[in-house]
Scaffold this motif. Structure first.
Motif, mmCIF file in Angstrom:
data_model
loop_
_atom_site.group_PDB
_atom_site.id
_atom_site.type_symbol
_atom_site.label_atom_id
_atom_site.label_comp_id
_atom_site.label_asym_id
_atom_site.label_seq_id
_atom_site.Cartn_x
_atom_site.Cartn_y
_atom_site.Cartn_z
ATOM 1 N N ALA A 157 0.841 -1.194 0.000
ATOM 2 C CA ALA A 157 0.000 0.000 0.000
ATOM 3 C C ALA A 157 0.875 1.241 0.000
ATOM 4 O O ALA A 157 1.953 1.248 0.597
ATOM 5 C CB ALA A 157 -0.902 -0.006 1.228
ATOM 6 N N PRO A 158 0.436 2.289 -0.682
ATOM 7 C CA PRO A 158 1.229 3.521 -0.676
ATOM 8 C C PRO A 158 1.307 4.099 0.738
ATOM 9 O O PRO A 158 0.353 3.990 1.507
ATOM 10 C CB PRO A 158 0.443 4.465 -1.608
ATOM 11 N N PRO A 159 2.442 4.685 1.120
ATOM 12 C CA PRO A 159 2.583 5.225 2.477
ATOM 13 C C PRO A 159 1.623 6.369 2.724
ATOM 14 O O PRO A 159 1.332 7.170 1.840
ATOM 15 C CB PRO A 159 4.042 5.714 2.505
ATOM 16 N N ARG A 160 1.106 6.432 3.937
ATOM 17 C CA ARG A 160 0.220 7.533 4.308
ATOM 18 C C ARG A 160 1.038 8.818 4.442
ATOM 19 O O ARG A 160 2.241 8.785 4.635
ATOM 20 C CB ARG A 160 -0.484 7.211 5.622
ATOM 21 N N ALA A 161 0.328 9.963 4.372
ATOM 22 C CA ALA A 161 1.019 11.252 4.406
ATOM 23 C C ALA A 161 1.831 11.421 5.684
ATOM 24 O O ALA A 161 2.989 11.821 5.662
ATOM 25 C CB ALA A 161 0.010 12.388 4.257
ATOM 26 N N GLY A 162 1.190 11.101 6.833
ATOM 27 C CA GLY A 162 1.901 11.234 8.097
ATOM 28 C C GLY A 162 3.091 10.318 8.180
ATOM 29 O O GLY A 162 4.173 10.696 8.645
ATOM 30 N N LEU A 202 4.784 9.146 5.657
ATOM 31 C CA LEU A 202 5.780 9.611 4.703
ATOM 32 C C LEU A 202 6.601 10.754 5.283
ATOM 33 O O LEU A 202 7.835 10.773 5.168
ATOM 34 C CB LEU A 202 5.099 10.056 3.414
ATOM 35 N N LEU A 203 5.935 11.703 5.928
ATOM 36 C CA LEU A 203 6.649 12.837 6.525
ATOM 37 C C LEU A 203 7.583 12.366 7.638
ATOM 38 O O LEU A 203 8.709 12.847 7.776
ATOM 39 C CB LEU A 203 5.655 13.863 7.067
ATOM 40 N N THR A 204 7.102 11.408 8.435
ATOM 41 C CA THR A 204 7.943 10.855 9.489
ATOM 42 C C THR A 204 9.158 10.161 8.902
ATOM 43 O O THR A 204 10.280 10.294 9.403
ATOM 44 C CB THR A 204 7.144 9.861 10.346
ATOM 45 N N GLY A 205 8.945 9.424 7.810
ATOM 46 C CA GLY A 205 10.046 8.739 7.150
ATOM 47 C C GLY A 205 11.058 9.704 6.575
ATOM 48 O O GLY A 205 12.277 9.483 6.665
ATOM 49 N N LEU A 206 10.573 10.802 5.984
ATOM 50 C CA LEU A 206 11.489 11.813 5.445
ATOM 51 C C LEU A 206 12.313 12.440 6.563
ATOM 52 O O LEU A 206 13.517 12.684 6.403
ATOM 53 C CB LEU A 206 10.703 12.892 4.696
ATOM 54 N N LEU A 207 11.669 12.706 7.698
ATOM 55 C CA LEU A 207 12.392 13.291 8.830
ATOM 56 C C LEU A 207 13.441 12.322 9.352
ATOM 57 O O LEU A 207 14.579 12.721 9.644
ATOM 58 C CB LEU A 207 11.407 13.656 9.941
ATOM 59 N N ARG A 208 13.100 11.055 9.455
ATOM 60 C CA ARG A 208 14.073 10.064 9.924
ATOM 61 C C ARG A 208 15.227 9.925 8.949
ATOM 62 O O ARG A 208 16.379 9.767 9.355
ATOM 63 C CB ARG A 208 13.385 8.705 10.107
ATOM 64 N N THR A 209 14.926 10.009 7.662
ATOM 65 C CA THR A 209 15.979 9.909 6.652
ATOM 66 C C THR A 209 16.921 11.101 6.722
ATOM 67 O O THR A 209 18.100 10.997 6.361
ATOM 68 C CB THR A 209 15.362 9.816 5.243
ATOM 69 N N ALA A 210 16.425 12.240 7.184
ATOM 70 C CA ALA A 210 17.262 13.432 7.332
ATOM 71 C C ALA A 210 18.225 13.317 8.504
ATOM 72 O O ALA A 210 19.039 14.221 8.715
ATOM 73 C CB ALA A 210 16.383 14.673 7.493
ATOM 74 N N ARG A 211 18.145 12.218 9.273
ATOM 75 C CA ARG A 211 19.076 11.919 10.353
ATOM 76 C C ARG A 211 19.143 13.026 11.409
ATOM 77 O O ARG A 211 20.168 13.695 11.566
ATOM 78 C CB ARG A 211 20.489 11.685 9.831
ATOM 79 N N ARG A 267 16.126 1.614 7.705
ATOM 80 C CA ARG A 267 15.999 2.980 7.222
ATOM 81 C C ARG A 267 14.716 3.127 6.406
ATOM 82 O O ARG A 267 14.315 2.187 5.695
ATOM 83 C CB ARG A 267 17.205 3.362 6.375
ATOM 84 N N PRO A 268 14.052 4.272 6.466
ATOM 85 C CA PRO A 268 12.741 4.433 5.811
ATOM 86 C C PRO A 268 12.734 4.092 4.318
ATOM 87 O O PRO A 268 11.782 3.490 3.833
ATOM 88 C CB PRO A 268 12.421 5.913 6.053
ATOM 89 N N VAL A 269 13.772 4.492 3.588
ATOM 90 C CA VAL A 269 13.780 4.208 2.148
ATOM 91 C C VAL A 269 13.962 2.718 1.905
ATOM 92 O O VAL A 269 13.251 2.111 1.094
ATOM 93 C CB VAL A 269 14.892 5.014 1.445
ATOM 94 N N GLY A 320 10.829 0.822 2.671
ATOM 95 C CA GLY A 320 9.665 1.114 1.840
ATOM 96 C C GLY A 320 8.760 2.186 2.393
ATOM 97 O O GLY A 320 7.733 2.504 1.778
ATOM 98 N N GLN A 321 9.098 2.779 3.527
ATOM 99 C CA GLN A 321 8.268 3.844 4.104
ATOM 100 C C GLN A 321 8.329 5.102 3.251
ATOM 101 O O GLN A 321 7.341 5.832 3.128
ATOM 102 C CB GLN A 321 8.728 4.154 5.532
ATOM 103 N N VAL A 322 9.498 5.371 2.659
ATOM 104 C CA VAL A 322 9.663 6.501 1.751
ATOM 105 C C VAL A 322 10.007 5.944 0.369
ATOM 106 O O VAL A 322 11.054 5.313 0.197
ATOM 107 C CB VAL A 322 10.794 7.440 2.215
ATOM 108 N N PRO A 323 9.141 6.129 -0.634
ATOM 109 C CA PRO A 323 9.448 5.638 -1.983
ATOM 110 C C PRO A 323 10.722 6.267 -2.530
ATOM 111 O O PRO A 323 11.028 7.437 -2.253
ATOM 112 C CB PRO A 323 8.224 6.068 -2.803
ATOM 113 N N VAL A 324 11.464 5.505 -3.290
ATOM 114 C CA VAL A 324 12.728 5.988 -3.849
ATOM 115 C C VAL A 324 12.545 7.263 -4.681
ATOM 116 O O VAL A 324 13.318 8.221 -4.534
ATOM 117 C CB VAL A 324 13.407 4.878 -4.685
ATOM 118 N N PRO A 325 11.537 7.364 -5.571
ATOM 119 C CA PRO A 325 11.365 8.611 -6.340
ATOM 120 C C PRO A 325 11.114 9.832 -5.455
ATOM 121 O O PRO A 325 11.588 10.934 -5.760
ATOM 122 C CB PRO A 325 10.149 8.311 -7.235
ATOM 123 N N VAL A 326 10.377 9.641 -4.356
ATOM 124 C CA VAL A 326 10.113 10.761 -3.434
ATOM 125 C C VAL A 326 11.411 11.208 -2.772
ATOM 126 O O VAL A 326 11.675 12.412 -2.632
ATOM 127 C CB VAL A 326 9.071 10.357 -2.380
#
Length: 315
Positions: free
Chosen positions: A18-23, A25-34, A98-100, A103-109
């Motif tokens: 399933a595609p990641p939910r908005a919340g 996805l944002l959490t995953g992006l923040l975690r990826t930002a270390r 790690r989120p990417v 699969g929490q953060v899609p590679v294209p995103v």
């Protein structure tokens, strides 16, 4: 459970994720930002602190802005790096979370957000700071992007690039406030960074012995003996440069209660020796984790900061 899902299960066909939910996805992006590694960007205050230029609202505001812009550039690099290394990270016992990679953060995103930050941060620096700061941020993102693409596969160069990233963090604060940089400051910072970087590589090589190529192919090209030599050499040069800086200042008349600058050598050397314990054990991972998780090292670091601060204000 829907009819389509039941049909897929009966026929043996895999259900697409399933595609990641908005919340999420944002959490995953923040975690990826270390966020933990943002501690490294505190180095932007190193040069102004050494010069005693932290005692004005203008300086503090400018450094806060530079900190935020450097954090954005570093986050962009992490996003692109994780997107490129998603497959390799899945083979690592820790990095697979790690989120990417998970699969929490899609590679294209990850690529899109990272690319946007790489463009916007230097542009904001050119508008709000100085051209030199914008140029350094551009050079940093370009160098780190080259590292993600190819330089991390080049023997020794990979160590130099990561070390240069630390050094750029220390230099940008001086550029933002127009402060001349001491040669001893640059040598201590550069070799101190090389010490931590090579200690981390050494620890990775020890922990991933026999399967290093699965997560960082270049580790198979290094020997643990060579990496040990590098971190020991770097530690020695950093200590020597710091002592020469402190003793050089000792010839200048001062009115402080104690020679704090010279006394800070003791705390600095103890901090290096304490960090070397973890390097020797092969447990020196991320520098910020080593510093924050070891109470003794945190205490020594606090004492060094206090002594250094007293030397700057000439108390």
């Amino acid at each position: 459970m829907t009819d389509t899902t039941i049909l897929r299960q009966r026929t043996g066909e895999e259900t697409p994720p399933a595609p990641p939910r908005a919340g999420s996805l944002l959490t995953g992006l923040l975690r990826t930002a270390r966020p933990r590694q943002w501690v490294k960007n505190v180095l932007v205050v190193a040069a102004p602190a050494a010069a005693g230029e932290l005692f004005s609202l203008h300086a503090l505001a400018r450094l806060a802005l530079v900190f935020a812009l450097f954090t954005a550039c570093a986050a962009a690099v992490y996003l692109v790096n994780d997107a490129r290394d998603a497959d390799a990270d899945r083979a690592h016992p820790v990095k697979r979370h790690r989120p990417v990679a998970a699969g929490q953060v899609p590679v294209p995103v990850a690529y899109a957000v990272g690319g946007a930050l790489m463009v916007l941060a230097p542009a904001a620096a050119a508008w709000l700071c100085t051209p030199s700061v914008a140029a350094l941020l551009t050079a940093y993102t370009g160098l780190q992007l080259a590292y993600c693409v190819c330089l991390k596969h080049v023997l020794v160069v990979d160590l130099a690039v990561v070390t240069t990233g630390f050094l750029m963090r220390a230099v940008v604060g001086g550029l933002a406030l127009g402060i001349p940089l001491s040669r001893w400051f640059l040598i201590t910072t550069g070799f101190g960074a090389l010490f931590m970087v090579s200690a981390k590589r050494y620890s990775e090589a020890v922990q991933m012995a026999g399967k290093a190529g699965a997560t960082r192919a270049l580790l198979t090209e290094y020997t643990t003996g060579y990496l040990r030599f590098v971190w020991q050499l770097a530690a020695g040069v950093a200590v020597l440069a710091y002592c020469l800086w402190a003793l050089e200042e000792g010839g200048v008349p001062h009115t402080s209660v104690l020679p704090w600058r010279q006394l800070s050598m003791v705390a600095f050397i103890l901090a290096v020796l304490r960090y070397a314990v973890f390097a020797d054990r092969g447990t020196a991972g991320e520098p910020e984790d080593v510093v924050l998780r070891d109470r003794a090292l945190t205490l020594i670091g606090g004492v060094w900061v206090a002594m250094y601060g007293l030397a700057v204000v000439n108390w």
